[in-house]
Design a protein around this motif. Structure first.
Motif, PDB file in Angstrom:
ATOM      1  N   ARG A  37       0.851  -1.201   0.000  1.00 34.25           N
ATOM      2  CA  ARG A  37       0.000   0.000   0.000  1.00 34.25           C
ATOM      3  C   ARG A  37       0.886   1.251   0.000  1.00 34.25           C
ATOM      4  O   ARG A  37       1.833   1.339   0.793  1.00 34.25           O
ATOM      5  N   PHE A  38       0.578   2.198  -0.896  1.00 31.70           N
ATOM      6  CA  PHE A  38       1.285   3.477  -0.949  1.00 31.70           C
ATOM      7  C   PHE A  38       0.294   4.580  -0.600  1.00 31.70           C
ATOM      8  O   PHE A  38      -0.747   4.714  -1.257  1.00 31.70           O
ATOM      9  N   GLU A  39       0.624   5.384   0.419  1.00 34.88           N
ATOM     10  CA  GLU A  39      -0.304   6.373   0.956  1.00 34.88           C
ATOM     11  C   GLU A  39       0.188   7.796   0.722  1.00 34.88           C
ATOM     12  O   GLU A  39       1.384   8.072   0.824  1.00 34.88           O
ATOM     13  N   GLN A  40      -0.766   8.698   0.465  1.00 34.53           N
ATOM     14  CA  GLN A  40      -0.535  10.127   0.460  1.00 34.53           C
ATOM     15  C   GLN A  40      -1.376  10.708   1.601  1.00 34.53           C
ATOM     16  O   GLN A  40      -2.592  10.523   1.627  1.00 34.53           O
ATOM     17  N   PHE A  86       4.220  11.003   2.355  1.00 34.77           N
ATOM     18  CA  PHE A  86       4.143   9.812   1.513  1.00 34.77           C
ATOM     19  C   PHE A  86       4.704   8.632   2.299  1.00 34.77           C
ATOM     20  O   PHE A  86       5.769   8.732   2.915  1.00 34.77           O
ATOM     21  N   ARG A  87       3.971   7.522   2.281  1.00 32.68           N
ATOM     22  CA  ARG A  87       4.373   6.369   3.092  1.00 32.68           C
ATOM     23  C   ARG A  87       4.102   5.070   2.348  1.00 32.68           C
ATOM     24  O   ARG A  87       3.042   4.887   1.746  1.00 32.68           O
ATOM     25  N   LEU A  88       5.065   4.155   2.427  1.00 31.95           N
ATOM     26  CA  LEU A  88       4.936   2.824   1.824  1.00 31.95           C
ATOM     27  C   LEU A  88       4.749   1.795   2.923  1.00 31.95           C
ATOM     28  O   LEU A  88       5.467   1.810   3.929  1.00 31.95           O
ATOM     29  N   ARG A  89       3.778   0.885   2.723  1.00 29.50           N
ATOM     30  CA  ARG A  89       3.502  -0.188   3.674  1.00 29.50           C
ATOM     31  C   ARG A  89       3.571  -1.528   2.948  1.00 29.50           C
ATOM     32  O   ARG A  89       3.009  -1.679   1.860  1.00 29.50           O
ATOM     33  N   GLU A  90       4.246  -2.490   3.565  1.00 32.22           N
ATOM     34  CA  GLU A  90       4.335  -3.830   2.985  1.00 32.22           C
ATOM     35  C   GLU A  90       4.026  -4.876   4.043  1.00 32.22           C
ATOM     36  O   GLU A  90       4.652  -4.901   5.101  1.00 32.22           O
ATOM     37  N   MET A  91       3.036  -5.720   3.753  1.00 30.57           N
ATOM     38  CA  MET A  91       2.631  -6.786   4.672  1.00 30.57           C
ATOM     39  C   MET A  91       2.867  -8.145   4.030  1.00 30.57           C
ATOM     40  O   MET A  91       2.525  -8.367   2.868  1.00 30.57           O
ATOM     41  N   LEU A  92       3.434  -9.070   4.806  1.00 30.39           N
ATOM     42  CA  LEU A  92       3.459 -10.490   4.465  1.00 30.39           C
ATOM     43  C   LEU A  92       2.587 -11.229   5.466  1.00 30.39           C
ATOM     44  O   LEU A  92       2.727 -11.030   6.681  1.00 30.39           O
ATOM     45  N   ARG A  93       1.713 -12.096   4.952  1.00 31.39           N
ATOM     46  CA  ARG A  93       0.710 -12.770   5.784  1.00 31.39           C
ATOM     47  C   ARG A  93       0.718 -14.261   5.453  1.00 31.39           C
ATOM     48  O   ARG A  93       0.782 -14.648   4.281  1.00 31.39           O
ATOM     49  N   TYR A  94       0.661 -15.079   6.514  1.00 37.19           N
ATOM     50  CA  TYR A  94       0.650 -16.528   6.322  1.00 37.19           C
ATOM     51  C   TYR A  94      -0.461 -17.139   7.163  1.00 37.19           C
ATOM     52  O   TYR A  94      -0.534 -16.925   8.382  1.00 37.19           O
ATOM     53  N   ALA A  95      -1.351 -17.894   6.500  1.00 40.98           N
ATOM     54  CA  ALA A  95      -2.461 -18.578   7.172  1.00 40.98           C
ATOM     55  C   ALA A  95      -2.310 -20.081   6.979  1.00 40.98           C
ATOM     56  O   ALA A  95      -2.199 -20.567   5.837  1.00 40.98           O
ATOM     57  N   HIS A  96      -2.313 -20.828   8.092  1.00 42.96           N
ATOM     58  CA  HIS A  96      -2.055 -22.271   8.060  1.00 42.96           C
ATOM     59  C   HIS A  96      -3.221 -23.020   8.699  1.00 42.96           C
ATOM     60  O   HIS A  96      -3.500 -22.845   9.891  1.00 42.96           O
ATOM     61  N   ALA A 123       8.339   5.908   5.787  1.00 48.73           N
ATOM     62  CA  ALA A 123       7.964   7.252   5.348  1.00 48.73           C
ATOM     63  C   ALA A 123       8.969   7.744   4.316  1.00 48.73           C
ATOM     64  O   ALA A 123      10.183   7.606   4.497  1.00 48.73           O
ATOM     65  N   ALA A 124       8.473   8.350   3.228  1.00 43.49           N
ATOM     66  CA  ALA A 124       9.350   8.806   2.151  1.00 43.49           C
ATOM     67  C   ALA A 124       9.861  10.223   2.365  1.00 43.49           C
ATOM     68  O   ALA A 124      10.810  10.634   1.695  1.00 43.49           O
ATOM     69  N   PHE A 140      12.142   4.738   8.758  1.00 42.74           N
ATOM     70  CA  PHE A 140      11.281   3.797   9.473  1.00 42.74           C
ATOM     71  C   PHE A 140      10.173   4.526  10.228  1.00 42.74           C
ATOM     72  O   PHE A 140      10.421   5.473  10.965  1.00 42.74           O
ATOM     73  N   ASP A 141       8.937   4.079  10.025  1.00 38.73           N
ATOM     74  CA  ASP A 141       7.788   4.669  10.700  1.00 38.73           C
ATOM     75  C   ASP A 141       7.247   3.746  11.787  1.00 38.73           C
ATOM     76  O   ASP A 141       7.084   4.142  12.928  1.00 38.73           O
TER      77      ASP A 141
END
Length: 226
Positions: free
Chosen positions: A121-124, A135-145, A165-166, A177-178
């Motif tokens: 997700r890229f936010e303004q 401006f902020r970039l968010r990256e999520m990794l998700r694992y469901a077992h 944060a950019a 880092f945010d």
């Protein structure tokens, strides 16, 4: 699970100041999200999320976030969204934040019986207490077992989400880092495709003055899918 854990450790190790003051708090976050198809490949989601701060004794934020998207493939969805965040301030005027964001949700594939997915997700961001755009970039990794060999029933769920944060802003955002969120809990089927996600979330936030916010969050989310 190993991937999410390693991402959490790596991001925090790089981001945390060597002698940062840790500022703890206890939160409760409740999320209600509706999502599905509007017409063919045209899709949407809409969420409401109140968050309780200060040992879960007061409303710290109320977040409303809708988005319209396109199901580009069975594994990839692209969205354009908007978010309004109201932040009550003790003895003062509330702070309001508005966000435009672009999002890509991607099902990466199977690891064992579980599924690994990604959300970028890229936010303004605009806030009522300043004039700059953040401006902020968010990256999520998700694992469901799945806990059962059949794949039905509850699933063990872990995810890690890093925020970068950019740029600096006059309302307090600082480049770099945010925050980092790490979650462990269960995904529980309710009816049809509707699920409940419940568990513990740790939120590490880069604060001013070489301080790190360490928020311990009871997280409860209902996802209504159709």
């Amino acid at each position: 699970m190993r991937i999410a854990s390693l991402l959490s450790l790596a991001l925090f190790a790089v981001a945390a100041p060597a002698r940062a003051e840790i500022v703890p708090d206890a939160h409760v976050w409740v999320n209600l999200t509706s999502m599905g198809s509007l017409s063919g490949k045209l899709i949407y989601f809409a969420e409401v999320q109140p968050r309780l701060y200060d040992n879960s004794e007061r409303l710290g934020q109320l977040l409303i976030r809708p988005a319209i998207g396109w199901q580009a493939s069975p594994r990839l969805a692209l969205y354009q969204g908007y978010a309004h965040i109201a932040q009550p301030v003790k003895g003062g005027r509330d702070i309001n934040e508005e966000r435009s964001f672009q999002q890509a949700t991607w099902t990466i594939g199977k690891i064992g019986r579980g599924t690994l997915s990604s959300r970028t997700r890229f936010e303004q961001r605009w806030r009522s207490d300043g004039g700059d755009i953040g401006f902020r970039l968010r990256e999520m990794l998700r694992y469901a077992h799945p806990l059962h060999a059949s794949g039905r029933g509850p699933k063990a769920l872990v995810y890690a989400e890093g925020f970068l944060a950019a740029n600096d802003t006059d309302w307090g955002a600082r480049k770099g880092f945010d925050q980092l969120r790490s979650f462990a809990g269960l995904e529980i089927p309710v009816k049809g495709k509707t699920t409940v996600e419940a568990g513990y979330l740790n939120q590490r936030v880069n604060m001013t003055g070489a301080r790190i916010g360490d928020n311990h969050v009871v997280s409860l989310s209902l996802f209504v899918r159709h």
